[in-house]
Design a protein around this motif. Structure first.
Motif, PDB file in Angstrom:
ATOM      1  N   LEU A  36      60.345  74.072  54.893  1.00  0.00           N
ATOM      2  CA  LEU A  36      61.436  74.791  54.832  1.00  0.00           C
ATOM      3  C   LEU A  36      62.512  73.645  54.699  1.00  0.00           C
ATOM      4  CD1 LEU A  36      60.899  77.537  57.853  1.00  0.00           C
ATOM      5  CD2 LEU A  36      60.816  77.638  55.262  1.00  0.00           C
ATOM      6  N   LEU A  37      62.651  72.546  55.254  1.00  0.00           N
ATOM      7  CA  LEU A  37      63.617  71.653  55.103  1.00  0.00           C
ATOM      8  C   LEU A  37      63.704  71.176  53.632  1.00  0.00           C
ATOM      9  CD1 LEU A  37      65.930  69.622  56.234  1.00  0.00           C
ATOM     10  CD2 LEU A  37      63.913  67.886  56.760  1.00  0.00           C
ATOM     11  N   LEU A  38      62.493  70.826  53.204  1.00  0.00           N
ATOM     12  CA  LEU A  38      62.452  70.302  51.889  1.00  0.00           C
ATOM     13  C   LEU A  38      62.673  71.276  51.005  1.00  0.00           C
ATOM     14  CD1 LEU A  38      59.040  68.360  52.245  1.00  0.00           C
ATOM     15  CD2 LEU A  38      61.011  67.522  51.571  1.00  0.00           C
ATOM     16  N   GLU A  39      62.532  72.354  51.030  1.00  0.00           N
ATOM     17  CA  GLU A  39      62.777  73.771  50.297  1.00  0.00           C
ATOM     18  C   GLU A  39      64.356  73.489  50.143  1.00  0.00           C
ATOM     19  OE1 GLU A  39      60.501  77.461  48.955  1.00  0.00           O
ATOM     20  OE2 GLU A  39      61.471  77.505  51.158  1.00  0.00           O
ATOM     21  N   GLN A  40      65.157  73.710  51.205  1.00  0.00           N
ATOM     22  CA  GLN A  40      66.468  73.679  51.324  1.00  0.00           C
ATOM     23  C   GLN A  40      67.078  72.465  50.658  1.00  0.00           C
ATOM     24  OE1 GLN A  40      66.983  74.146  55.574  1.00  0.00           O
ATOM     25  NE2 GLN A  40      68.918  74.899  54.973  1.00  0.00           N
ATOM     26  N   LEU A  41      66.379  71.283  50.263  1.00  0.00           N
ATOM     27  CA  LEU A  41      66.964  70.083  49.901  1.00  0.00           C
ATOM     28  C   LEU A  41      66.568  70.046  48.431  1.00  0.00           C
ATOM     29  CD1 LEU A  41      66.004  67.365  52.508  1.00  0.00           C
ATOM     30  CD2 LEU A  41      68.058  68.446  52.004  1.00  0.00           C
ATOM     31  N   LEU A  42      65.792  70.734  47.918  1.00  0.00           N
ATOM     32  CA  LEU A  42      65.226  70.831  46.507  1.00  0.00           C
ATOM     33  C   LEU A  42      66.350  70.617  45.551  1.00  0.00           C
ATOM     34  CD1 LEU A  42      62.215  73.150  46.129  1.00  0.00           C
ATOM     35  CD2 LEU A  42      62.208  70.956  46.019  1.00  0.00           C
ATOM     36  N   PRO A  43      67.517  71.358  45.568  1.00  0.00           N
ATOM     37  CA  PRO A  43      68.608  71.202  44.531  1.00  0.00           C
ATOM     38  C   PRO A  43      69.119  69.638  44.571  1.00  0.00           C
ATOM     39  CG  PRO A  43      68.994  73.244  45.729  1.00  0.00           C
ATOM     40  CD  PRO A  43      68.016  72.259  46.512  1.00  0.00           C
ATOM     41  N   ARG A  44      69.057  68.963  45.653  1.00  0.00           N
ATOM     42  CA  ARG A  44      69.488  67.728  45.665  1.00  0.00           C
ATOM     43  C   ARG A  44      68.605  66.522  45.154  1.00  0.00           C
ATOM     44  NH1 ARG A  44      74.096  66.235  48.916  1.00  0.00           N
ATOM     45  NH2 ARG A  44      73.646  64.231  48.369  1.00  0.00           N
ATOM     46  N   ILE A  45      67.305  67.139  44.888  1.00  0.00           N
ATOM     47  CA  ILE A  45      66.288  66.185  44.648  1.00  0.00           C
ATOM     48  C   ILE A  45      65.696  66.145  42.962  1.00  0.00           C
ATOM     49  CG2 ILE A  45      63.532  66.009  44.688  1.00  0.00           C
ATOM     50  CD1 ILE A  45      63.788  67.376  47.763  1.00  0.00           C
ATOM     51  N   GLY A  46      65.486  64.778  42.621  1.00  0.00           N
ATOM     52  CA  GLY A  46      65.144  64.795  41.202  1.00  0.00           C
ATOM     53  C   GLY A  46      65.961  63.685  40.619  1.00  0.00           C
ATOM     54  N   ASN A  47      67.041  63.086  41.163  1.00  0.00           N
ATOM     55  CA  ASN A  47      68.144  62.295  40.470  1.00  0.00           C
ATOM     56  C   ASN A  47      67.568  60.719  40.487  1.00  0.00           C
ATOM     57  OD1 ASN A  47      69.705  64.663  39.667  1.00  0.00           O
ATOM     58  ND2 ASN A  47      70.673  64.163  41.796  1.00  0.00           N
ATOM     59  N   SER A  48      66.631  60.423  41.175  1.00  0.00           N
ATOM     60  CA  SER A  48      66.328  59.062  41.319  1.00  0.00           C
ATOM     61  C   SER A  48      65.201  58.720  40.473  1.00  0.00           C
ATOM     62  CB  SER A  48      65.852  58.693  42.651  1.00  0.00           C
ATOM     63  OG  SER A  48      66.566  59.371  43.897  1.00  0.00           O
ATOM     64  N   ILE A  49      64.889  57.498  40.270  1.00  0.00           N
ATOM     65  CA  ILE A  49      64.036  56.907  39.418  1.00  0.00           C
ATOM     66  C   ILE A  49      62.968  56.489  40.372  1.00  0.00           C
ATOM     67  CG2 ILE A  49      65.031  54.698  39.298  1.00  0.00           C
ATOM     68  CD1 ILE A  49      62.639  56.095  36.712  1.00  0.00           C
ATOM     69  N   ARG A  50      61.693  57.013  40.337  1.00  0.00           N
ATOM     70  CA  ARG A  50      60.332  56.816  41.377  1.00  0.00           C
ATOM     71  C   ARG A  50      59.763  55.657  40.494  1.00  0.00           C
ATOM     72  NH1 ARG A  50      59.181  63.072  41.481  1.00  0.00           N
ATOM     73  NH2 ARG A  50      61.334  63.896  42.246  1.00  0.00           N
ATOM     74  N   ILE A  51      59.469  54.458  41.190  1.00  0.00           N
ATOM     75  CA  ILE A  51      58.828  53.274  40.596  1.00  0.00           C
ATOM     76  C   ILE A  51      57.580  53.045  41.701  1.00  0.00           C
ATOM     77  CG2 ILE A  51      58.914  50.990  39.832  1.00  0.00           C
ATOM     78  CD1 ILE A  51      62.022  51.509  39.397  1.00  0.00           C
ATOM     79  N   GLY A  52      56.307  52.902  41.175  1.00  0.00           N
ATOM     80  CA  GLY A  52      55.228  52.447  42.004  1.00  0.00           C
ATOM     81  C   GLY A  52      55.016  51.029  41.613  1.00  0.00           C
ATOM     82  N   ILE A  53      54.670  50.404  42.768  1.00  0.00           N
ATOM     83  CA  ILE A  53      54.317  48.900  42.226  1.00  0.00           C
ATOM     84  C   ILE A  53      52.983  48.577  43.156  1.00  0.00           C
ATOM     85  CG2 ILE A  53      55.110  46.407  42.763  1.00  0.00           C
ATOM     86  CD1 ILE A  53      57.997  47.596  42.823  1.00  0.00           C
ATOM     87  N   THR A  54      52.178  47.990  42.460  1.00  0.00           N
ATOM     88  CA  THR A  54      50.826  47.590  42.761  1.00  0.00           C
ATOM     89  C   THR A  54      50.417  46.078  42.447  1.00  0.00           C
ATOM     90  OG1 THR A  54      48.489  48.109  43.350  1.00  0.00           O
ATOM     91  CG2 THR A  54      49.240  48.777  41.083  1.00  0.00           C
ATOM     92  N   GLY A  55      49.419  45.707  43.066  1.00  0.00           N
ATOM     93  CA  GLY A  55      48.990  44.431  42.622  1.00  0.00           C
ATOM     94  C   GLY A  55      47.866  43.927  43.768  1.00  0.00           C
ATOM     95  N   ILE A  56      47.158  42.753  43.468  1.00  0.00           N
ATOM     96  CA  ILE A  56      46.194  42.375  44.466  1.00  0.00           C
ATOM     97  C   ILE A  56      46.777  41.496  45.341  1.00  0.00           C
ATOM     98  CG2 ILE A  56      44.190  42.283  42.629  1.00  0.00           C
ATOM     99  CD1 ILE A  56      44.729  39.073  42.325  1.00  0.00           C
ATOM    100  N   PRO A  57      46.397  41.464  46.578  1.00  0.00           N
ATOM    101  CA  PRO A  57      46.799  40.561  47.594  1.00  0.00           C
ATOM    102  C   PRO A  57      47.160  39.072  47.100  1.00  0.00           C
ATOM    103  CG  PRO A  57      45.084  41.845  48.433  1.00  0.00           C
ATOM    104  CD  PRO A  57      45.019  41.814  47.050  1.00  0.00           C
ATOM    105  N   GLY A  58      48.197  38.512  47.504  1.00  0.00           N
ATOM    106  CA  GLY A  58      48.557  37.103  47.154  1.00  0.00           C
ATOM    107  C   GLY A  58      49.369  37.241  45.695  1.00  0.00           C
ATOM    108  N   VAL A  59      49.754  38.405  45.088  1.00  0.00           N
ATOM    109  CA  VAL A  59      50.510  38.429  43.797  1.00  0.00           C
ATOM    110  C   VAL A  59      52.021  38.283  44.106  1.00  0.00           C
ATOM    111  CG1 VAL A  59      50.811  40.865  43.426  1.00  0.00           C
ATOM    112  CG2 VAL A  59      50.348  39.640  41.509  1.00  0.00           C
ATOM    113  N   GLY A  60      52.343  38.612  45.532  1.00  0.00           N
ATOM    114  CA  GLY A  60      53.687  38.356  45.544  1.00  0.00           C
ATOM    115  C   GLY A  60      54.577  39.664  45.601  1.00  0.00           C
ATOM    116  N   LYS A  61      53.959  40.753  46.131  1.00  0.00           N
ATOM    117  CA  LYS A  61      54.656  42.001  46.005  1.00  0.00           C
ATOM    118  C   LYS A  61      55.866  42.193  46.782  1.00  0.00           C
ATOM    119  CE  LYS A  61      51.193  44.772  47.026  1.00  0.00           C
ATOM    120  NZ  LYS A  61      49.915  43.971  47.053  1.00  0.00           N
ATOM    121  N   SER A  62      55.670  41.731  48.119  1.00  0.00           N
ATOM    122  CA  SER A  62      56.932  41.899  49.098  1.00  0.00           C
ATOM    123  C   SER A  62      57.962  40.813  48.681  1.00  0.00           C
ATOM    124  CB  SER A  62      56.488  41.312  50.244  1.00  0.00           C
ATOM    125  OG  SER A  62      55.518  42.079  50.926  1.00  0.00           O
TER     126      SER A  62
END
Length: 323
Positions: A36-62
């Motif tokens: 119900l909270l998420l439904e109330q917030l839906l009008p405020r959602i969608g303005n960001s850019i969502r970026i996924g980041i992956t890589g094997i251990p040791g690649v320096g993600k952090s």
């Protein structure tokens, strides 16, 4: 659990953390309250850019995420980092290590770092990460970075919830996929070769050419041609160019409508996945189904009935109980 929506929308980190705790709760009443909270917030959602980041251990993600996040902060952006680690039920594994390694980023009032544990509930890790991501957007974070800590299924799940999926690579042209499945490479919007510094600069350039040639062989059904870039997170080199590439992607994807189309498709696919999981859960909770299931398993195993007829009997039992 009362959530101050106005405080959350104003970017109050305490209100955001409380809302995320609600989303992560296993209690049925909290789950309903969270939706119900998420439904109330839906009008405020969608303005960001969502970026996924992956890589094997040791690649320096952090190291990369901290350098990238600090650059974004310098550009006036607010940044949320969500760490996905299916192997860590509560807050273990490399999540705490990541937060320690992102010490400078975590100190900023305009940055928010949060692990996303799986705990094996409905929807698993993807459910919590998706909903946490939406809460961060409602709280006014401009860039959401979703990091996969574990390798495997979590990478596919993250790719299915972000706008832009980035795979970090090591400067090692001889090792074609570096332990990452070919399918992950096919999902990538960009391959970024990290640690392109010191003696590794020439090797990084060779690796870049290697992957550019490899990507030409893959089919891409969108307007975007996956890019191959190199950087040194530890030296803060080429971080600005990587953000420029992602910004260009967002501008073009917004103009041609593919960004909204992708998000709509992801939402539909997620609804269908949840529907399947909910039906399976209902089946397991039905006492008649639980009693009949072992018998039907034996009959299917012994060739006394077909899997289709066995499944039909179980589904019919479920719907009879619902009447």
């Amino acid at each position: 659990m009362a959530i101050d929506i106005e405080a959350l929308q104003a970017g109050n980190s305490r209100a955001l953390a409380k809302a995320i705790t609600l989303v992560e709760s296993k209690r049925v009443e909290h789950r309903t309250e969270a939706q119900l909270l998420l439904e109330q917030l839906l009008p405020r959602i969608g303005n960001s850019i969502r970026i996924g980041i992956t890589g094997i251990p040791g690649v320096g993600k952090s190291t990369f995420i901290e350098a990238f996040g600090l650059y974004l902060l310098s550009q006036g952006k607010r940044v949320a980092v969500l760490a996905v680690d299916p192997s860590s039920p509560i807050a273990g594994g490399s999540i705490l290590g990541d937060k320690t390694r992102m010490e400078m980023l975590s100190r900023s009032k305009d940055a928010f770092i949060r692990p996303s544990p799986s705990e094996g509930s409905l929807g698993g890790v993807a459910q919590k990460t998706r909903e946490t991501m939406l809460l961060c957007e409602a709280a006014g974070y401009d860039v959401i970075l979703v990091e996969t800590v574990g390798v495997g299924q979590s990478e596919y799940e993250v790719a299915s919830m972000v706008d832009f999926f980035m795979v970090l690579m090591l400067p090692n042209a001889g090792d074609e996929l570096q332990g990452i499945k070919k399918g992950i490479i096919e999902l990538a919007d960009a391959l970024v070769i990290n640690k392109a510094d010191g003696e590794s600069i020439n090797l990084a350039q060779q690796t870049k050419r290697h992957y550019e040639n490899a990507l030409h062989l893959l089919r891409h059904n969108t307007f975007w041609t996956p890019q191959v870039m190199s950087c040194s997170a530890i030296k803060n080199e080429n971080i600005e160019a990587i953000w420029g590439m992602i910004s260009g992607f967002k501008i073009d994807a917004t103009k041609n409508g593919s960004l909204q189309e992708k998000r709509s498709r992801q939402a539909r696919e997620w609804m269908n996945k949840l529907l399947h999981e909910m039906l399976e859960m209902k089946l397991k909770q039905n006492p008649e189904v639980r009693e009949l299931l072992p018998q039907l398993n034996d009959k299917v195993t012994n060739g006394e009935t077909t899997p289709y007829l066995a499944a039909t009997r179980l589904i019919n039992l479920l719907f009879q109980a619902a009447k």
